[in-house]
Design a protein around this motif. Sequence first.
Motif, PDB file in Angstrom:
ATOM      1  N   GLU A   1       0.822  -1.215   0.000  1.00 19.12           N
ATOM      2  CA  GLU A   1       0.000   0.000   0.000  1.00 19.12           C
ATOM      3  C   GLU A   1       0.854   1.263   0.000  1.00 19.12           C
ATOM      4  O   GLU A   1       0.535   2.232  -0.679  1.00 19.12           O
ATOM      5  CB  GLU A   1      -0.929   0.010   1.219  1.00 19.12           C
ATOM      6  CG  GLU A   1      -2.028  -1.019   1.167  1.00 19.12           C
ATOM      7  CD  GLU A   1      -3.032  -0.739   0.070  1.00 19.12           C
ATOM      8  OE1 GLU A   1      -3.431   0.426  -0.114  1.00 19.12           O
ATOM      9  OE2 GLU A   1      -3.427  -1.701  -0.611  1.00 19.12           O
TER      10      GLU A   1
ATOM     11  N   GLU B   1       0.415   9.776   9.133  1.00 18.55           N
ATOM     12  CA  GLU B   1      -1.006   9.748   8.802  1.00 18.55           C
ATOM     13  C   GLU B   1      -1.317   8.649   7.773  1.00 18.55           C
ATOM     14  O   GLU B   1      -2.315   7.936   7.902  1.00 18.55           O
ATOM     15  CB  GLU B   1      -1.456  11.111   8.260  1.00 18.55           C
ATOM     16  CG  GLU B   1      -1.399  12.235   9.263  1.00 18.55           C
ATOM     17  CD  GLU B   1       0.002  12.831   9.448  1.00 18.55           C
ATOM     18  OE1 GLU B   1       0.191  13.542  10.449  1.00 18.55           O
ATOM     19  OE2 GLU B   1       0.900  12.577   8.618  1.00 18.55           O
ATOM     20  N   LYS B   2      -0.453   8.515   6.776  1.00 20.75           N
ATOM     21  CA  LYS B   2      -0.674   7.483   5.758  1.00 20.75           C
ATOM     22  C   LYS B   2      -0.509   6.094   6.365  1.00 20.75           C
ATOM     23  O   LYS B   2      -1.291   5.185   6.086  1.00 20.75           O
ATOM     24  CB  LYS B   2       0.287   7.657   4.587  1.00 20.75           C
ATOM     25  CG  LYS B   2       0.015   6.671   3.474  1.00 20.75           C
ATOM     26  CD  LYS B   2       0.768   6.991   2.211  1.00 20.75           C
ATOM     27  CE  LYS B   2       0.356   6.044   1.099  1.00 20.75           C
ATOM     28  NZ  LYS B   2       0.979   6.365  -0.171  1.00 20.75           N
TER      29      LYS B   2
ATOM     30  N   ARG C   1      -3.572   5.262   8.375  1.00 23.03           N
ATOM     31  CA  ARG C   1      -4.696   4.954   7.486  1.00 23.03           C
ATOM     32  C   ARG C   1      -4.580   3.524   6.937  1.00 23.03           C
ATOM     33  O   ARG C   1      -5.557   2.773   6.925  1.00 23.03           O
ATOM     34  CB  ARG C   1      -4.753   5.982   6.354  1.00 23.03           C
ATOM     35  CG  ARG C   1      -5.991   5.908   5.512  1.00 23.03           C
ATOM     36  CD  ARG C   1      -6.149   7.095   4.552  1.00 23.03           C
ATOM     37  NE  ARG C   1      -4.993   7.298   3.678  1.00 23.03           N
ATOM     38  CZ  ARG C   1      -4.114   8.310   3.784  1.00 23.03           C
ATOM     39  NH1 ARG C   1      -4.268   9.216   4.737  1.00 23.03           N
ATOM     40  NH2 ARG C   1      -3.115   8.416   2.956  1.00 23.03           N
ATOM     41  N   VAL C   2      -3.373   3.133   6.523  1.00 14.96           N
ATOM     42  CA  VAL C   2      -3.165   1.793   5.972  1.00 14.96           C
ATOM     43  C   VAL C   2      -3.360   0.731   7.051  1.00 14.96           C
ATOM     44  O   VAL C   2      -4.047  -0.264   6.846  1.00 14.96           O
ATOM     45  CB  VAL C   2      -1.763   1.677   5.334  1.00 14.96           C
ATOM     46  CG1 VAL C   2      -1.424   0.242   4.999  1.00 14.96           C
ATOM     47  CG2 VAL C   2      -1.674   2.542   4.089  1.00 14.96           C
TER      48      VAL C   2
ATOM     49  N   ALA D   1      -5.005   0.978   9.892  1.00 13.84           N
ATOM     50  CA  ALA D   1      -6.393   0.944  10.364  1.00 13.84           C
ATOM     51  C   ALA D   1      -7.287   0.110   9.448  1.00 13.84           C
ATOM     52  O   ALA D   1      -8.224  -0.522   9.912  1.00 13.84           O
ATOM     53  CB  ALA D   1      -6.941   2.364  10.484  1.00 13.84           C
ATOM     54  N   SER D   2      -6.961   0.072   8.164  1.00 13.87           N
ATOM     55  CA  SER D   2      -7.789  -0.681   7.218  1.00 13.87           C
ATOM     56  C   SER D   2      -7.320  -2.120   7.038  1.00 13.87           C
ATOM     57  O   SER D   2      -7.873  -2.860   6.235  1.00 13.87           O
ATOM     58  CB  SER D   2      -7.790   0.018   5.856  1.00 13.87           C
ATOM     59  OG  SER D   2      -6.508  -0.067   5.269  1.00 13.87           O
TER      60      SER D   2
ATOM     61  N   ASN E   1     -10.856  -1.769   9.574  1.00 11.55           N
ATOM     62  CA  ASN E   1     -11.528  -0.508   9.925  1.00 11.55           C
ATOM     63  C   ASN E   1     -11.515  -0.280  11.429  1.00 11.55           C
ATOM     64  O   ASN E   1     -12.497   0.142  12.012  1.00 11.55           O
ATOM     65  CB  ASN E   1     -12.946  -0.461   9.350  1.00 11.55           C
ATOM     66  CG  ASN E   1     -12.926  -0.553   7.840  1.00 11.55           C
ATOM     67  OD1 ASN E   1     -12.073   0.064   7.198  1.00 11.55           O
ATOM     68  ND2 ASN E   1     -13.818  -1.325   7.283  1.00 11.55           N
TER      69      ASN E   1
ATOM     70  N   THR F   1     -10.043   1.552  14.935  1.00  8.19           N
ATOM     71  CA  THR F   1      -9.661   2.890  15.356  1.00  8.19           C
ATOM     72  C   THR F   1      -8.331   2.802  16.082  1.00  8.19           C
ATOM     73  O   THR F   1      -8.203   2.064  17.059  1.00  8.19           O
ATOM     74  CB  THR F   1     -10.725   3.498  16.294  1.00  8.19           C
ATOM     75  OG1 THR F   1     -11.981   3.508  15.607  1.00  8.19           O
ATOM     76  CG2 THR F   1     -10.344   4.894  16.704  1.00  8.19           C
TER      77      THR F   1
END
Length: 87
Positions: free
Chosen positions: A58, A67-68, A71-72, A74-75, A84, A86
């Motif tokens: 990713e 931040e990136k 995001r990766v 967390a998913s 997904n 938190t």
Amino acid sequence: PEFLKQAGVLDDSDPSSPRVIIPNYFTLRSNCFNPSSAFYAICCIDKCEALMDHVESEIQAPYATPEKIVRVVASLPSASVPANRTL
């Protein structure tokens, strides 16, 4: 720091901000059981390898913003935590 550098785990290309190369750290011989043989070592399966593969595919870069990465991660689905999440 010297051990990490010799082991190929420390990226000190920017002396003001040295970084640990996580995949190299996980695969250090010190993380394996070395019987009294020079021919083999016994290493445990790294359950994080599939997760790291996903993160690397990713990110597709040697560096990423926090931040990136969040995001990766967390998913990221895993055997113990659904995607997904938190952080």
